[in-house]
Design a protein around this motif. Structure first.
Motif, PDB file in Angstrom:
ATOM      1  N   ASP A  40      -9.218   0.958  -2.360  1.00 23.78           N
ATOM      2  CA  ASP A  40     -10.606   0.518  -2.341  1.00 23.78           C
ATOM      3  C   ASP A  40     -11.557   1.602  -1.875  1.00 23.78           C
ATOM      4  N   ASP A  41     -11.057   2.538  -1.068  1.00 26.31           N
ATOM      5  CA  ASP A  41     -11.902   3.600  -0.532  1.00 26.31           C
ATOM      6  C   ASP A  41     -11.899   4.861  -1.388  1.00 26.31           C
ATOM      7  N   ALA A  42     -11.345   4.765  -2.609  1.00 28.70           N
ATOM      8  CA  ALA A  42     -11.320   5.931  -3.489  1.00 28.70           C
ATOM      9  C   ALA A  42     -12.750   6.433  -3.725  1.00 28.70           C
ATOM     10  N   SER A  43     -12.919   7.747  -3.727  1.00 29.65           N
ATOM     11  CA  SER A  43     -14.265   8.314  -3.755  1.00 29.65           C
ATOM     12  C   SER A  43     -14.933   8.182  -5.119  1.00 29.65           C
ATOM     13  N   ARG A  44     -14.403   8.848  -6.157  1.00 35.79           N
ATOM     14  CA  ARG A  44     -15.092   8.870  -7.447  1.00 35.79           C
ATOM     15  C   ARG A  44     -14.365   8.102  -8.531  1.00 35.79           C
ATOM     16  N   LEU A  45     -13.060   8.194  -8.558  1.00 34.63           N
ATOM     17  CA  LEU A  45     -12.293   7.550  -9.621  1.00 34.63           C
ATOM     18  C   LEU A  45     -11.601   6.305  -9.075  1.00 34.63           C
ATOM     19  N   THR A  46     -11.896   5.190  -9.681  1.00 38.66           N
ATOM     20  CA  THR A  46     -11.192   3.941  -9.365  1.00 38.66           C
ATOM     21  C   THR A  46     -10.571   3.413 -10.647  1.00 38.66           C
ATOM     22  N   TYR A  47      -9.417   2.821 -10.530  1.00 36.87           N
ATOM     23  CA  TYR A  47      -8.720   2.379 -11.747  1.00 36.87           C
ATOM     24  C   TYR A  47      -7.778   1.233 -11.416  1.00 36.87           C
ATOM     25  N   PHE A  68     -20.058   9.763 -11.608  1.00 37.06           N
ATOM     26  CA  PHE A  68     -20.589  11.118 -11.649  1.00 37.06           C
ATOM     27  C   PHE A  68     -21.572  11.351 -10.506  1.00 37.06           C
ATOM     28  N   SER A  69     -22.361  10.325 -10.215  1.00 36.93           N
ATOM     29  CA  SER A  69     -23.317  10.398  -9.123  1.00 36.93           C
ATOM     30  C   SER A  69     -23.586   8.981  -8.640  1.00 36.93           C
ATOM     31  N   ALA A  70     -24.492   8.846  -7.686  1.00 36.68           N
ATOM     32  CA  ALA A  70     -24.805   7.514  -7.171  1.00 36.68           C
ATOM     33  C   ALA A  70     -25.461   6.646  -8.240  1.00 36.68           C
ATOM     34  N   ASP A  71     -26.043   7.278  -9.268  1.00 35.13           N
ATOM     35  CA  ASP A  71     -26.762   6.531 -10.305  1.00 35.13           C
ATOM     36  C   ASP A  71     -26.041   6.490 -11.643  1.00 35.13           C
ATOM     37  N   THR A  72     -24.984   7.270 -11.806  1.00 25.84           N
ATOM     38  CA  THR A  72     -24.341   7.385 -13.126  1.00 25.84           C
ATOM     39  C   THR A  72     -22.844   7.222 -12.988  1.00 25.84           C
ATOM     40  N   ASP A  85       0.848  -1.188   0.000  1.00 26.77           N
ATOM     41  CA  ASP A  85       0.000   0.000   0.000  1.00 26.77           C
ATOM     42  C   ASP A  85       0.886   1.240   0.000  1.00 26.77           C
ATOM     43  N   LEU A  86       0.806   2.011  -1.093  1.00 26.84           N
ATOM     44  CA  LEU A  86       1.613   3.231  -1.223  1.00 26.84           C
ATOM     45  C   LEU A  86       0.866   4.479  -0.775  1.00 26.84           C
ATOM     46  N   GLY A  87      -0.331   4.281  -0.242  1.00 24.03           N
ATOM     47  CA  GLY A  87      -1.133   5.423   0.172  1.00 24.03           C
ATOM     48  C   GLY A  87      -2.412   5.475  -0.633  1.00 24.03           C
ATOM     49  N   ASP A  88      -2.404   6.329  -1.679  1.00 27.88           N
ATOM     50  CA  ASP A  88      -3.584   6.435  -2.533  1.00 27.88           C
ATOM     51  C   ASP A  88      -3.673   5.300  -3.546  1.00 27.88           C
ATOM     52  N   VAL A  89      -2.577   4.597  -3.759  1.00 29.13           N
ATOM     53  CA  VAL A  89      -2.577   3.497  -4.724  1.00 29.13           C
ATOM     54  C   VAL A  89      -1.930   2.274  -4.073  1.00 29.13           C
ATOM     55  N   LYS A  90      -2.204   1.112  -4.663  1.00 25.29           N
ATOM     56  CA  LYS A  90      -1.599  -0.138  -4.229  1.00 25.29           C
ATOM     57  C   LYS A  90      -0.816  -0.756  -5.378  1.00 25.29           C
TER      58      LYS A  90
END
Length: 508
Positions: free
Chosen positions: A397-404, A454-458, A329-334
């Motif tokens: 895993d806890d990233a808010s909007r962008l996961t990659y 973008f939102s909870a639905d999109t 775990d490097l912090g924001d990324v693994k």
């Protein structure tokens, strides 16, 4: 069903039950099971301390890793199915092929020991050294190029996840239709637990399974698990030879694991699994004789009552593999590295039965002189060694909007294949040889997959994969035929004499 439960700090929970389900449907099985499950006193205490709201939340939340990150299945943007180990037991699922009865659009079959996966009608039945599956099978996240014998690794299961639809940017090679991932329980640090189970059933069925989690200290734990299964053939030889025919089993599966977590950032996981399947394989029922006599196969009372010939089929499959998984775990990324080595040796020799049983079958066989002692056969022998290296960079895993996720995948497979058949037809010997000692595959891939919410639905997901495969083959394909007879001076037939020599006999 009988169930006896008593809770003590150092005492096991003993369960006895009568199990039916899928095996009952397929083979008329009735299996009596006895199991022992034990755990640490602290684990029992923690369970007691949970509030009702916490227990309800645990039941409602299903965490999966189908997108190679932990998430609630309700948040998944695709189609997937997940079964916990307890779900599998509750449904009577004891083999990977049984899962297809619980998932629409999924078919998993056993074709002469080869596990074939079809998702939404897409799959592949090409089990030669050139064939590759269209729906990928994974064991503990490791891609299995040749899933023969993988059924004996189906024990001590935490869950099974099925991804529906193309998974190339997440699950890698040959996942056009989707993927199936068999995930065993991993070692638990700081916790003693284990289980044991014994089953008895008809066809002389016996199964023993067990697992033990061994905590060494606060950063290291081991887990050992195994299964031993034996049962007689599901076929009955009604002929005079009284052979043991197809589908008898003498299977063994073992798994050894280690988990080392020196701190919150670093995790090192090692695993070795071994499976050996011995028995009589899968020949099926030969309907050539009744069809040739104009007999409707549906009128045959039991297609598993057959007339055997020659010898009992022989199957010996050994499938084992190593895995190492390092996560930092490097912090924001693994950063994650997965490396594996797998070796499969599949050896099968068989003679198909002469015919299913029907009224007058032996009268129909009488003109076929020496049919019962015909040792003609076919043999399929293959060895596959594969090495995989995969390096991934993924968002937390806890990233808010962008996961990659982005990664590099290297695959190397070396195969040796031998397929041959040999037999008599009167005074003629016929044989075929398919001998490929060198079939090499090299694959290199770069992939990336990103989802923005973008939102909870999109949300929007984009993925890209580049793959370069190279496959080469070297070998010999040949067909042989020659006569063993001599010239008959009485009839002038060049092959009408001396037809006594038979190649397809015992010892051939």
């Amino acid at each position: 069903m009988k169930r006896f439960n008593r809770d003590f700090n150092d005492m096991p929970t003993i369960t006895t039950s009568v199990c039916t389900g899928h095996l009952m449907k397929l083979f008329g099985h009735c299996i009596l099971a006895s199991s022992i499950i034990f755990g640490a006193a602290s684990a029992i205490a923690q369970e007691v301390e949970k509030t009702e709201e916490e227990k309800e939340a645990d039941l409602e939340r299903i965490v999966v890793t189908v997108e190679r990150r932990s998430q609630d299945i309700q948040d998944l943007g695709g189609t997937a199915f997940a079964f916990s180990g307890e779900d599998l037991k509750a449904q009577g699922i004891q083999d990977i092929t049984d899962i297809s009865e619980s998932i629409p659009g999924l078919e998993i079959g056993n074709n002469q020991g080869n596990v074939e996966v079809w998702i939404r009608g897409i799959g592949s039945s090409n089990n030669t050294e050139l064939g590759d599956p269209a729906a990928a099978t994974h064991l503990d996240g490791v891609y299995i190029p040749r899933p023969s014998g993988i059924g004996s690794a189906f024990f001590d299961i935490s869950r099974v996840e099925v991804n529906v639809g193309p998974q190339g940017t997440l699950r890698g090679r040959n996942a056009t239709a989707g993927s199936v991932n068999i995930i065993p329980w991993r070692p638990a640090i700081g916790q003693w637990n284990g289980s044991a189970e014994v089953e008895f059933g008809n066809y002389n069925h016996r199964t023993i399974t067990g697992a033990l989690n061994i905590p060494v200290n606060d950063v290291l734990a081991f887990r050992v698990a195994g299964i031993k299964t034996d049962h007689d053939s599901y076929y009955n030889d009604v002929g005079p030879l009284d052979l043991e025919l197809a589908e008898a089993a003498d299977n063994l599966g073992l798994r050894f694991q280690a988990l080392y977590e020196p701190n919150d950032d670093l995790s090192i996981y090692l695993s070795y699994d071994f499976a050996r399947e011995q028995g009589t394989g899968y020949t099926g029922t030969n309907y050539a004789l009744p069809l040739g006599l104009g007999i409707d196969p549906d009128t045959i009372e039991d297609p598993r009552d057959v007339v055997g010939r020659g010898f009992s089929p022989i199957q010996d499959t050994i499938h084992d593999g190593f895995k190492i998984e390092i996560t930092y775990d490097l912090g924001d990324v693994k950063l994650e590295y997965n490396g594996s080595y797998r070796d499969l040796i599949y050896d099968y020799q068989a003679a198909t039965p002469l015919s299913p049983d029907f009224p007058g079958v032996f009268d129909a066989l009488a003109p076929l002189d020496q049919a019962l002692d015909d040792f003609s056969r076919f043999q399929f022998l293959t060895d596959s060694e594969s090495i995989i290296h995969e390096l991934r960079l993924l968002s937390d895993d806890d990233a808010s909007r962008l996961t990659y996720t982005a990664g590099i995948f290297l695959f190397d497979e070396r195969q040796q294949t031998f397929l041959a058949s040999a037999g008599d037809r009167g005074g003629f010997f016929q044989g075929a040889e398919f001998n490929q000692p060198n079939t090499d595959t090299d694959s290199f891939s770069i992939y990336g997959d990103a989802t923005y919410e973008f939102s909870a639905d999109t949300r929007l997901t984009l993925g890209l994969r580049y793959t370069k495969d190279t496959k080469t083959r070297q070998g010999v394909n040949a067909r042989y035929a020659f006569a063993l007879g001599g010239f008959d001076v009485n009839t002038g037939n060049p092959f009408g004499c001396c037809m006594g020599a038979r190649v397809g006999t015992e010892g051939f």
